[in-house]
Design a protein around this motif. Structure first.
Motif, mmCIF file in Angstrom:
data_model
loop_
_atom_site.group_PDB
_atom_site.id
_atom_site.type_symbol
_atom_site.label_atom_id
_atom_site.label_comp_id
_atom_site.label_asym_id
_atom_site.label_seq_id
_atom_site.Cartn_x
_atom_site.Cartn_y
_atom_site.Cartn_z
ATOM 1 N N ARG A 126 3.292 24.726 27.621
ATOM 2 C CA ARG A 126 3.511 25.218 29.314
ATOM 3 C C ARG A 126 2.740 25.223 30.696
ATOM 4 O O ARG A 126 1.996 24.462 31.390
ATOM 5 N N LYS A 127 0.941 26.160 29.473
ATOM 6 C CA LYS A 127 0.042 25.507 30.679
ATOM 7 C C LYS A 127 -0.767 24.267 30.905
ATOM 8 O O LYS A 127 -0.922 24.262 31.988
ATOM 9 N N GLU A 128 -0.597 24.117 29.604
ATOM 10 C CA GLU A 128 -1.221 22.672 29.569
ATOM 11 C C GLU A 128 -0.594 21.512 30.036
ATOM 12 O O GLU A 128 -1.618 20.231 30.495
ATOM 13 N N VAL A 129 0.564 21.201 29.801
ATOM 14 C CA VAL A 129 1.620 20.565 30.946
ATOM 15 C C VAL A 129 1.175 21.429 32.411
ATOM 16 O O VAL A 129 1.160 19.719 32.771
ATOM 17 N N LEU A 130 1.028 22.285 32.523
ATOM 18 C CA LEU A 130 1.071 22.595 34.137
ATOM 19 C C LEU A 130 -0.124 22.174 34.804
ATOM 20 O O LEU A 130 -0.505 21.481 36.153
ATOM 21 N N ASP A 131 -1.644 21.762 34.176
ATOM 22 C CA ASP A 131 -2.959 21.886 34.217
ATOM 23 C C ASP A 131 -2.625 20.763 34.318
ATOM 24 O O ASP A 131 -3.771 19.939 35.885
ATOM 25 N N MET A 132 -2.182 19.854 33.295
ATOM 26 C CA MET A 132 -2.416 18.446 33.672
ATOM 27 C C MET A 132 -2.309 17.837 34.885
ATOM 28 O O MET A 132 -2.304 17.214 35.564
ATOM 29 N N LEU A 133 -0.367 18.428 34.857
ATOM 30 C CA LEU A 133 0.468 17.843 36.755
ATOM 31 C C LEU A 133 -0.813 18.030 37.742
ATOM 32 O O LEU A 133 -0.772 17.685 38.975
ATOM 33 N N VAL A 134 -1.125 19.414 37.240
ATOM 34 C CA VAL A 134 -1.850 19.847 39.297
ATOM 35 C C VAL A 134 -3.396 18.809 39.195
ATOM 36 O O VAL A 134 -3.646 18.632 39.965
ATOM 37 N N GLU A 135 -3.665 18.465 37.959
ATOM 38 C CA GLU A 135 -4.995 17.273 38.056
ATOM 39 C C GLU A 135 -4.720 16.047 37.994
ATOM 40 O O GLU A 135 -5.427 15.350 38.793
ATOM 41 N N LEU A 136 -3.253 15.448 38.253
ATOM 42 C CA LEU A 136 -2.540 14.194 38.790
ATOM 43 C C LEU A 136 -2.450 14.672 40.652
ATOM 44 O O LEU A 136 -1.964 13.448 40.693
ATOM 45 N N ARG A 137 -2.124 15.313 40.868
ATOM 46 C CA ARG A 137 -2.525 15.469 42.219
ATOM 47 C C ARG A 137 -3.479 14.962 43.380
ATOM 48 O O ARG A 137 -4.605 14.991 42.424
#
Lengths: 310, 253
Positions: free
Chosen positions: A171-182
C-alpha cells in the motif's frame, strides 16, 4: 489543453438499473495535475462512475469529458490509464509480456517500449519474475495492474480501489508512487480507505447513495467541518449538561469522548459560543475546556455518510 | 479498427500457448489418423463378433479409401462440429468473465477490432488444423489402402470448412451477448436447427443449411448445387460477425 481545463469533468451523470439509481446526477471537476480521492462506502456508486468514465458502461444521463474531450472520442483512450478493482490478466503471459502487449496496443514500440517495460517492472517489484501471471498472488496482480495502467505515461490515471488488496508495505509503495505522479499526471482514485486519501490526496469527493455529498480540498474539508464542532469539558455533571445541550436549537448532536469531555456538533457557531458558557454557569459548573475540535477526514466521512447507520 | 493487428497477434500467440492448440487440432489429427485404420479394420472386427454367434454370418465388402474418407467426413460433421461449438462458447464471453476484456478495451482497441480478431483467429485455427488433418488422413489412407485420390477428400473437407466458418460466426454472435455455457448450449441448438432445416428443399438449395450435408453428398460423388449455400453462407458470416460487433458495443463490462 490549458491547466484551466479540468482533467475530468462530470456533469449530471446518472446511471439507472431498473428502479435503482446507482449514480444520481453527480457533478465532478477534477483539476489537472491533482491527486483526487473518490471516497464512499461500499455500494455508493464509485465503481459504476469509474466504469462510465472509462467507457465500459453507458450513462443513463449526463456527460463525461476527459481533458476536454468526450469519452467516445477515440483519442481519449490514448490519454488515460486504468486499473479496475479486480484486474484480469491473461494467465499464460508473464508480467513482461503483458506490459509489452499493453504498450503495443498504444502503438509504443522500440526502445521507448523497452525502457518503459523495464522501469515499470522495477516499479511493480516484478523484475526477474518469470512465473506466468496465472501463478501470481493478488498483491502481485494489483502491482502489475498499476504498472500496466502507466505503460502509456497517461495524462489521466484512473484507479478503482488500487490499494484494497495490498499489504501495508504494498500500500505504501503504491501511495508513494501516486504522490510522485502529482503535478505530472492527474490521478483519480476510488477508495473506502480514508487513511489513503488523507495521505496522498489534494482534493476529495465523497459519494453516498449515488450522489456527491461534498467535494473540496482535503484541508478545506477538515477546516469546514472542524469549525462546526466544539469540544467541551466541565468539572462534573457531564450527563446533565449533555442533555441541556441536546435541547438547544443550535445543537445537532452531542457525543461523549473517552477523555471525559464531549463533542457538540453545532449549526450556528456564534449562538453556541454564547450559549454554552451560559448553560454551564446556570448549572453551577466550572468550564475547563471549550475549543474548536480538530477532526480528521474519517470523522467528516462518518458525519456525512455514516449518520444513517448510527 | 483501432488495435486490430496487436490484438490479433495476441490471439494467435494465445492459440499456441494455451489448451486451444490441443483440443480441436488434437481431435482432428486423432480422427485423421484413426479413420483409415478403423475403416480397414471394420470387417475384421465384425467378423470376430460374428464368429462367436452361431448361425450369424456377416458379409462385408472389402473396404476402400472411400470408407476411410467417409469415416473422416462423418467425424467432421458430428464430433468435430460439436467440439467446435463447445470450445467457441467462450470466444468473447470468456474475456468478459475473466476481466481481461476490461483491461484491453480501456486501451486504444475498438470493440469491432476485438470481435473481428476473435473470429479470424478461431477461423484460422480451424482452417489450418482441418487442412493438416485432411492431409494426415489422405496420407494414412494411402498408406493403408494404397490408393487415395486427393480430390475426393479435398472437396468434402472444403465444404465442411465453409460450414464451420458459419458455425464460428454463429458462436461469435452468441458469445458476444451470453455467458460461455449459455452460448455453447445455444450454439448446439442452432446446429441441430440448421441440420433439421437442411432437410427442407428450399433451405438446402438457397441457404447456408445446404452446407451441412454437402460433405457427404460430395463424397458420394453427387454434385450438389453449392453456389447459393456458399454465397448465403458468406453473407451469414458477415451478418453474424456484424451482429456480434453491434451486440458487444451495447454490452457493459
Amino acid at each position: 489543453m490549458t491547466s484551466a481545463t479540468p482533467a475530468i469533468e462530470v456533469s449530471g451523470l446518472t446511471k439507472v438499473y431498473g428502479d435503482v439509481r446507482a449514480v444520481d446526477g453527480i457533478d465532478l471537476d477534477v483539476p489537472t495535475g491533482s491527486v483526487f480521492g473518490f471516497l464512499g462506502p461500499n455500494g455508493a456508486g464509485k465503481t459504476t462512475t469509474l466504469r462510465i468514465i472509462t467507457g465500459l458502461a453507458h450513462a443513463s444521463a449526463g456527460e463525461v469529458r476527459i481533458l476536454g474531450r468526450s469519452i467516445t472520442d477515440p483519442e481519449t483512450s490514448r490519454s488515460i490509464g486504468f486499473l479496475p478493482d479486480v484486474p484480469g490478466f491473461y494467465p499464460w503471459m508473464t508480467a513482461e509480456e503483458f506490459l509489452r502487449f499493453s504498450g503495443g496496443l498504444f502503438g509504443i514500440a522500440g526502445s521507448t517500449l523497452e525502457k518503459r517495460v523495464k522501469g515499470l517492472l522495477d516499479l511493480a517489484g516484478l523484475s526477474g519474475v518469470k512465473t506466468r501471471v496465472g501463478g501470481y498472488s493478488r498483491g502481485m496482480k494489483q502491482r502489475l495492474g498499476v504498472a500496466q495502467a502507466l505503460i502509456n505515461a497517461p495524462e489521466v490515471l484512473l484507479l478503482d480501489e488500487p490499494t484494497s488488496a495490498l499489504d501495508p508495505l504494498g500500500r505504501k509503495e503504491v501511495l508513494d508512487m501516486l504522490v510522485e505522479l502529482r503535478g505530472r499526471t492527474t490521478v483519480f482514485f476510488s477508495t473506502h480507505i480514508l487513511a489513503d486519501v488523507e495521505r496522498v490526496c489534494d482534493r476529495v469527493a465523497i459519494l453516498n447513495h449515488g450522489t456527491v455529498v461534498t467535494q473540496a480540498g482535503v484541508d478545506e474539508l477538515r477546516s469546514r467541518y472542524s469549525a462546526h464542532r466544539l469540544v467541551i469539558q466541565v468539572d462534573r455533571d457531564q450527563d446533565a449538561l449533555a442533555d441541556d445541550l441536546r435541547r438547544q436549537e443550535w445543537s445537532s448532536g452531542v457525543e461523549r469522548n473517552s477523555d471525559g469531555g464531549m463533542a457538540v456538533t453545532v449549526t450556528d457557531l456564534e449562538a453556541a459560543q454564547h450559549g454554552i458558557p451560559a448553560l454551564v454557569a446556570a448549572r453551577g459548573l466550572a468550564l475547563r475546556r471549550l475549543e474548536s475540535g480538530e477532526i480528521g477526514l474519517e470523522e467528516v466521512f462518518v458525519d456525512l455518510v455514516g449518520g444513517e447507520r448510527r | 479498427m483501432r488495435g486490430f493487428t496487436q490484438f490479433l497477434r495476441k490471439e494467435l500467440t494465445e492459440t499456441f500457448r494455451t489448451w486451444r492448440i490441443w483440443v480441436l487440432p488434437g481431435l482432428l489429427l486423432f480422427f485423421a489418423l484413426t479413420s483409415p485404420v478403423i475403416a480397414k479394420m471394420t470387417p475384421q472386427l465384425l467378423e470376430s463378433v460374428a464368429s462367436g454367434q452361431e448361425g450369424l454370418q456377416i458379409t462385408i465388402p472389402e473396404p476402400t479409401y472411400l470408407d476411410s474418407y467417409s469415416q473422416w467426413v462423418k467425424n467432421l460433421q458430428q464430433l468435430v462440429a460439436i467440439a467446435l461449438l463447445l470450445t467457441t462458447g467462450g470466444i468473447i464471453a470468456g474475456e468478459r468473465s475473466s476481466g481481461t476484456a476490461v483491461l484491453v478495451l480501456t486501451k486504444p482497441v475498438s470493440r469491432s477490432a476485438f470481435v473481428i480478431a476473435k473470429y479470424l483467429s478461431h477461423a484460422l485455427l480451424v482452417i489450418v488444423s482441418t487442412l493438416v488433418g485432411a492431409f494426415a488422413c489422405w496420407g494414412t489412407t494411402y498408406a493403408v489402402f494404397g490408393e487415395a485420390p486427393v480430390s475426393r477428400i479435398v472437396e468434402p473437407t472444403a465444404a465442411w470448412l465453409a460450414f464451420a466458418l458459419v458455425l464460428i460466426a454463429v458462436m461469435t454472435a452468441f458469445s458476444a451477448g451470453m455467458k460461455s455455457l449459455a452460448a455453447g448450449g445455444a450454439g448446439i441448438g442452432a446446429f441441430f436447427a440448421i441440420s433439421i432445416l437442411s432437410l427442407w428443399g428450399p433451405a438446402l438449395r438457397y441457404s447456408p443449411a445446404g452446407l451441412a450435408g454437402a460433405p457427404s453428398s460430395l463424397l458420394m460423388g453427387e454434385n450438389p448445387a453449392l453456389v447459393w449455400p456458399l454465397l448465403t453462407g458468406a453473407l451469414a458470416v458477415i451478418a453474424l460477425v456484424g451482429a456480434a460487433v453491434l451486440i458487444f458495443r451495447r454490452i457493459e463490462l
